[in-house]
Design a protein around this motif. Structure first.
Motif, PDB file in Angstrom:
ATOM      1  N   VAL A 215      36.793  39.107  48.157  1.00  0.00           N
ATOM      2  CA  VAL A 215      37.936  38.433  47.545  1.00  0.00           C
ATOM      3  C   VAL A 215      37.585  38.241  46.076  1.00  0.00           C
ATOM      4  N   VAL A 216      38.306  38.919  45.200  1.00  0.00           N
ATOM      5  CA  VAL A 216      38.031  38.792  43.769  1.00  0.00           C
ATOM      6  C   VAL A 216      38.805  37.578  43.267  1.00  0.00           C
ATOM      7  N   VAL A 217      38.055  36.517  42.988  1.00  0.00           N
ATOM      8  CA  VAL A 217      38.631  35.233  42.605  1.00  0.00           C
ATOM      9  C   VAL A 217      39.173  35.269  41.187  1.00  0.00           C
ATOM     10  N   GLU A 218      38.419  35.897  40.285  1.00  0.00           N
ATOM     11  CA  GLU A 218      38.810  35.896  38.875  1.00  0.00           C
ATOM     12  C   GLU A 218      38.033  36.963  38.127  1.00  0.00           C
TER      13      GLU A 218
ATOM     14  N   VAL B  46      34.126  36.588  44.790  1.00  0.00           N
ATOM     15  CA  VAL B  46      33.429  37.185  43.653  1.00  0.00           C
ATOM     16  C   VAL B  46      34.200  36.954  42.356  1.00  0.00           C
ATOM     17  N   VAL B  47      33.452  36.710  41.271  1.00  0.00           N
ATOM     18  CA  VAL B  47      33.996  36.710  39.919  1.00  0.00           C
ATOM     19  C   VAL B  47      33.405  37.930  39.211  1.00  0.00           C
ATOM     20  N   ILE B  48      34.272  38.731  38.580  1.00  0.00           N
ATOM     21  CA  ILE B  48      33.840  39.905  37.815  1.00  0.00           C
ATOM     22  C   ILE B  48      33.662  39.488  36.353  1.00  0.00           C
ATOM     23  N   VAL B  49      32.532  39.889  35.750  1.00  0.00           N
ATOM     24  CA  VAL B  49      32.218  39.505  34.366  1.00  0.00           C
ATOM     25  C   VAL B  49      32.012  40.748  33.506  1.00  0.00           C
ATOM     26  N   ASP B  50      32.585  40.701  32.294  1.00  0.00           N
ATOM     27  CA  ASP B  50      32.360  41.754  31.304  1.00  0.00           C
ATOM     28  C   ASP B  50      32.430  41.132  29.918  1.00  0.00           C
TER      29      ASP B  50
END
Length: 188
Positions: free
Chosen positions: A153-156, A127-131
């Protein structure tokens, strides 16, 4: 020279930064709010912004984009669509209708709690978290913790703006989270 090449943006990050509006004293005195709505209103700026994120992740091994409430809900689904992957919302407490996990955190001028559906992603999902921006890093850290509690798994972490003077990006990197931001603004 074709008309396409003559319309190329020579420095996309600078182009985006120049369109971010600063509002002094909002939501409280001493805060310089970085407003992305002018970027969203400008069709070329929105396209340049999304293209920056797409180019970053087009060949990455990711399964899902997680968007942080609320402005991560604007960029996140567009990015997920462009990458042909799913989108997961991480919302403020009390906004999701199904069973949730919660995580509380501190903001630069308040505290808050975010939630995620307990079935939002599967163990091992990348997963990529976006804000929209990273200030103290609290919201993104809480999102990361929620996703990891689900086994993802938080990739970025990805954001349009970094406010490095508030140390959020430093804190997130120290936690082991890789970050990508389009531009940064000094000061608060």
């Amino acid at each position: 020279m074709s008309s396409l090449s003559s319309n190329a943006t020579p420095d996309p990050a600078r182009f985006i930064k120049e369109r971010v509006r600063t509002i002094d004293g909002w939501p409280q005195p001493g805060v310089q709010f970085r407003d992305i709505t002018p970027v969203l209103q400008d069709r070329r700026a929105l396209r340049v912004l999304i293209d920056l994120f797409v180019q970053r992740y087009i060949d990455a091994e990711i399964d899902t984009i997680a968007g942080l409430d609320a402005r991560g809900f604007i960029i996140g689904p567009i990015l997920a669509y462009e990458l042909s992957i799913g989108f997961v919302p991480i919302r403020k407490k009390g906004k999701l209708p199904y069973r949730t996990l919660s995580q509380s955190y501190e903001l630069e001028y308040a505290s808050a709690t975010v939630e995620i559906h307990e079935d939002a992603c599967k163990p091992g999902e990348r997963v990529v978290i976006v804000d929209d921006l990273i200030a103290t890093g609290g919201t993104m850290m809480a999102g990361k913790q929620l996703l990891e509690r689900l086994g993802a798994v938080v990739v970025e972490g990805a954001a349009i703006i970094d406010l490095p003077d508030l140390n959020g990006s430093k804190r997130l990197r120290e936690s082991g989270l890789s970050l990508y931001t389009v531009c940064e603004f000094g000061g608060h």
